[in-house]
Each structure stands twice: as C-alpha cells, then as structure tokens.
Write a protein that holds these residues in place. Structure first.
Motif, PDB file in Angstrom:
ATOM      1  N   VAL A  36      -9.677 -10.395  16.425  1.00 41.58           N
ATOM      2  CA  VAL A  36      -9.755 -11.336  15.314  1.00 41.58           C
ATOM      3  C   VAL A  36      -8.993 -10.776  14.117  1.00 41.58           C
ATOM      4  N   LEU A  37      -8.650 -11.666  13.181  1.00 43.74           N
ATOM      5  CA  LEU A  37      -7.827 -11.306  12.017  1.00 43.74           C
ATOM      6  C   LEU A  37      -8.633 -11.302  10.719  1.00 43.74           C
ATOM      7  N   ASP A  38      -9.916 -11.053  10.803  1.00 41.91           N
ATOM      8  CA  ASP A  38     -10.753 -11.052   9.599  1.00 41.91           C
ATOM      9  C   ASP A  38     -10.286 -10.086   8.525  1.00 41.91           C
ATOM     10  N   PRO A  39      -9.836  -8.868   8.861  1.00 39.40           N
ATOM     11  CA  PRO A  39      -9.402  -7.968   7.785  1.00 39.40           C
ATOM     12  C   PRO A  39      -8.298  -8.550   6.911  1.00 39.40           C
ATOM     13  N   TYR A  40      -7.439  -9.375   7.470  1.00 36.00           N
ATOM     14  CA  TYR A  40      -6.379  -9.987   6.673  1.00 36.00           C
ATOM     15  C   TYR A  40      -6.964 -10.942   5.632  1.00 36.00           C
ATOM     16  N   LEU A  41      -7.939 -11.760   6.042  1.00 32.11           N
ATOM     17  CA  LEU A  41      -8.546 -12.697   5.100  1.00 32.11           C
ATOM     18  C   LEU A  41      -9.448 -11.986   4.101  1.00 32.11           C
ATOM     19  N   ALA A  42     -10.127 -10.934   4.535  1.00 25.91           N
ATOM     20  CA  ALA A  42     -10.979 -10.196   3.609  1.00 25.91           C
ATOM     21  C   ALA A  42     -10.159  -9.576   2.484  1.00 25.91           C
ATOM     22  N   VAL A  43      -8.958  -9.082   2.822  1.00 29.77           N
ATOM     23  CA  VAL A  43      -8.081  -8.520   1.793  1.00 29.77           C
ATOM     24  C   VAL A  43      -7.510  -9.630   0.918  1.00 29.77           C
ATOM     25  N   ALA A  44      -7.030 -10.712   1.540  1.00 32.32           N
ATOM     26  CA  ALA A  44      -6.464 -11.819   0.765  1.00 32.32           C
ATOM     27  C   ALA A  44      -7.506 -12.455  -0.141  1.00 32.32           C
ATOM     28  N   ASP A  45      -8.779 -12.415   0.273  1.00 24.52           N
ATOM     29  CA  ASP A  45      -9.847 -13.019  -0.517  1.00 24.52           C
ATOM     30  C   ASP A  45     -10.070 -12.306  -1.848  1.00 24.52           C
ATOM     31  N   ARG A  46      -9.569 -11.075  -1.970  1.00 25.50           N
ATOM     32  CA  ARG A  46      -9.681 -10.369  -3.243  1.00 25.50           C
ATOM     33  C   ARG A  46      -8.983 -11.146  -4.360  1.00 25.50           C
ATOM     34  N   ALA A  47      -7.935 -11.869  -4.008  1.00 25.71           N
ATOM     35  CA  ALA A  47      -7.216 -12.637  -5.018  1.00 25.71           C
ATOM     36  C   ALA A  47      -8.080 -13.744  -5.602  1.00 25.71           C
ATOM     37  N   LEU A  48      -9.091 -14.202  -4.846  1.00 27.33           N
ATOM     38  CA  LEU A  48      -9.989 -15.254  -5.304  1.00 27.33           C
ATOM     39  C   LEU A  48     -11.305 -14.701  -5.836  1.00 27.33           C
ATOM     40  N   GLY A  49     -11.451 -13.386  -5.874  1.00 22.20           N
ATOM     41  CA  GLY A  49     -12.668 -12.785  -6.395  1.00 22.20           C
ATOM     42  C   GLY A  49     -13.773 -12.626  -5.384  1.00 22.20           C
TER      43      GLY A  49
END
Length: 452
Positions: free
Chosen positions: A136-149
């Motif tokens: 799964v690619l969850d680490p990519y979204l978890a990092v990108a989610d930092r931009a949204l707080g």
C-alpha cells in the motif's frame, strides 16, 4: 467481477445477490430502499400492495427461521421480501404489461436491481483490492497530508473526546449513506408515476458511475487508511462498542501513531499489508457520494437541504475522525464527484463547449492531485504554507467552475422560447403578422383552452 472473484477464491456479486433471495441479507435497509426506487413507477394503490406483500414475506421467513432454529449469521432479519417484490414486478412487466408501460416498469425494476448490484459489486471490489495489491502507498499520503495540517489526526482526537455517543452517531451516518441517497433520489423521482417517464438525470446515475469508476483508482493507488497503517486498526474503537468482531491488523502497521502523534517526516515508500483490509481510500468514495447527495438535495425543500448538508458534514467528520481516510483523499473525492456529475448532466442535456471545458479541467485537476500525492509528497510537506492552500485552491477552482457552468445551463434552459399557436378565429393576415413579430423575438398571443 464474478469470474475475477472466483479466481481469488471469493464469492462474486452474482452469487451473494442470489443467496439473499432466501438467506438473511447483509443490508435489509438497502433492499427496501431499492424497492422504494422501483415503486416510483407504481400507482399509490400498487405501492401499498407491494409494501404489504414485502412485509408479509419477511414475517413468514422470520417465523420459519425461528421455528427451524436457523440463525441470521450476521445478516438482517428483513429484506428478502423487498427483493422478492422487485423480482415479482419484473415478471409482471414481462407477462402482464405491454408497450411503454412494460418499458417503464422494467426501468423501475432495473433501477432497483442496479442499486443492489452496485453494492454487491463494490463489496467484491474491496476484497479484490486486498488480494491483488499486497503493498500500500499510505506513507505517501501521510507525508502529503502534512500540507493540510494532518486533518485525520486532529479529527481523530476530537471524535475520541466526544466519547461513545459521538462515535455511534457518526457510525450510523457513515453506514447508512445508501439510505440517505435513496431518500434524496425519491424526491428527484417523485413525478415519475404521474409523468410516466424518468427525468433525464437523477442521483442514482451519479451514484452508480462513482461506484463504477472509483474502485479502478483503488487498484492504481492502493491505500488502507491512517487507522490501519499508523494505528491499531479497528481495535482502537472496540472500547466504545464498535466493530468488535474484526481481525487484528496492528502487526501490519508502521507504528502506533494515530491519532495522537503524526508519523515522523521521512522519505515515503510502499509498505506490505494483509490480504483482508480493503485498499479503498484514494479517492474517498464516501466523500464523493455524500457530495453527490448534497448537490442533488439543493433542489429540494428546506428540510431536505438541511439533511443533505448534515449528511455531508457528518460523513466528512466520520471519514477523518474514524481514521478511514487522509485529508488528501477527501479533496480528491470532491473533485472526482463534481467532474462525474458535470459529465452526466452534460450527457443528459447535450454536450457543449462549456461542458467539455469543465469536465476536462476537472479531470486534469484530479490527475494532478494524484500525481503530486505520489511523486511530490515530501515537497508538499516541507512547504505546507504554500502547497496546502494550493491544494485547497485547486479543489475550490473546480467547485467554482462547476457552479458557474451549471448555473449558466439552468439559465439557458429557463430562457428557451416556448412556441404557441395563434388564437383561433383570427384572419390569415393577422396570423402572418404575428409570425413576423415572433421572428423578432416577441411572444404570440396565447392559445385558448380548447386549442391546448
């Protein structure tokens, strides 16, 4: 889908639907909602008769199961009767109706069965994503989610602070999304029985297309969600009495971070996960469906508009608060829905340049979001003050484009000139004069009641 499911050793959507003719259904509410959609083509007397037959069949089957000691096996004690009635009206349409009446009744039956089949196909899709995508690619979204707080982490702590009551209310809203869709759909289809035809576009069309296209993106971008990849899984909510009979997934997670501590900011990479948890996060289809409900509820009375707004807000809170989704999933889900809704409305009314521009723009934004989440997550996280507003601005631009374009369509539809016949008893000369005036954009004299 049936063949693909069999390849993975799973029962397919056709198998599970046929079983529900006799066995306790997974969702009795869905089956009765499907029957309600079918009943929009019936007269009032036929509706009462259909509902009475469905309830009677369910009562008989419940007594038989009680007498024989047959358990429900996790299913609902009702719903079979509704499915029997829908199938029965399909037989009636083929044997007792002719012409346009047969076509209309078959459309009603088909609409009901499509709703149920869409649910069964979706369940099969979820199982297939778990089997076909071992990483799964969850680490990519978890990092990108930092931009949204890190909105999922924030919402998770807020929901946990509300205690069992808040969790159970949001669970009810989240689980009965299809029922809300049926209610809004029934309002949109309320005139079918009187007009003897379906409208060019309605909510069920959007719902089905979202369910058709969304799982394909799951296969391209497999994600399980923060509660699984960065938490203890469903076990996190078992102390408040939710989902007590589910397999443990904590051994597959990166660590116990959700919802208290955001994961450390490192270079993302794909991680392995079990073959049971669905990869159903990107985009958030619950957000997509709730957005579609909100859009179609805007034409209803005030109570329906309030209900649509509540369902959208509660669904967004549940998707984030329960840890099912990242904030990036929700943004993608909104863009996904507006693009599909615009395309379906354009297909129903006729394509023009504005429709092509809107659908193309929505597709470009949706694709850009997925590519940035996958290939630029670290850059997004390092400059949240820049990329967070840009992500929201991209979503907002699609919302603005949709509102501007669809309102222009509505104005065009309202301003279409109506052709009326000249009043009887007038001479040929006056009739020709009125025709010339009509050619200059003015309205002719209205026809009397006898002419209309």
């Amino acid at each position: 889908m049936e063949l693909t499911a069999r390849h993975y050793g799973l029962p397919g959507p056709l198998t599970t639907q046929v079983k529900e003719v006799i066995l306790p259904p997974k969702s009795g509410f869905l089956l009765y909602g499907a029957m309600a959609l079918m009943m929009v083509v019936l007269t009032r007397r036929e509706r009462f008769r259909a509902l009475g037959v469905a309830l009677g069949i369910d009562a008989v089957l419940l007594l038989v199961r009680w007498a024989t000691g047959t358990g429900l096996h996790g299913g609902h004690p009702f719903g079979n009767g509704a499915l029997w009635v829908v199938l029965g009206y399909g037989v009636i349409a083929l044997t007792r109706r002719t012409g346009a009446e047969r076509v209309l009744l078959l459309k009603g039956v088909g609409l009901a069965l499509l709703l149920v089949a869409g649910r069964k196909t979706g369940d099969t899709w979820l199982l297939i994503t778990a089997k076909a995508r071992p990483t799964v690619l969850d680490p990519y979204l978890a990092v990108a989610d930092r931009a949204l707080g890190d909105p999922s982490w924030v919402a998770g702590r807020m929901l946990k602070a509300t205690g069992p009551l808040g969790a159970h209310v949001l669970d009810l809203v989240y689980g009965q999304l299809a029922v809300a869709a049926v209610v809004v759909s029934l309002y949109g289809l309320r005139n079918v029985a009187a007009e003897r035809r379906f409208p060019r576009h309605h909510l069920v069309r959007t719902f089905l297309v979202i369910g058709l296209l969304g799982p394909g993106i799951y296969m391209i971008f497999p994600v399980v969600g923060p509660i699984f990849a960065y938490g203890t899984g469903i076990e996190h909510w078992q102390p408040v009495g939710l989902w007590t009979h589910t397999p443990a997934t904590a051994q597959w997670s990166v660590g116990d971070f959700w919802p208290n501590t955001p994961p450390p900011l490192t270079d993302p990479h794909a991680i392995p996960f079990d073959e049971l948890t669905p990869r159903n996060c990107m985009p958030s289809l619950h957000t997509a469906w709730a957005t579609a409900i909100f859009i179609h509820s805007r034409r209803g009375p005030r109570v329906l508009r309030w209900a649509g707004t509540f369902w959208l807000i509660a669904t967004l809170a549940a998707t984030l608060g329960f840890g099912w989704h990242y904030g990036t999933d929700l943004v993608a889900g909104v863009v996904f829905t507006l693009t599909i809704e615009a395309a379906l409305r354009a297909q129903a009314r006729g394509w023009d340049r504005s429709a092509t521009h809107l659908v193309t723009y929505g597709t470009i934004i949706f694709t850009a979001l997925l590519l940035s989440y996958r290939y630029l997550p670290t850059e997004l996280a390092r400059l949240p003050w820049l990329y967070g507003p840009l992500i929201l601005l991209a979503m907002g631009s699609v919302i603005y484009g949709y509102l501007r374009t669809t309102r222009a369509w509505e104005r065009q539809d309202i301003s279409l000139p109506t052709q009326r016949r000249p009043e009887q008893g007038q001479g040929q000369e006056q009739e020709q004069e009125q025709g010339q005036v009509q050619g200059q954009g003015q309205e002719s004299a209205p026809a009397p009641a006898s002419a209309t």
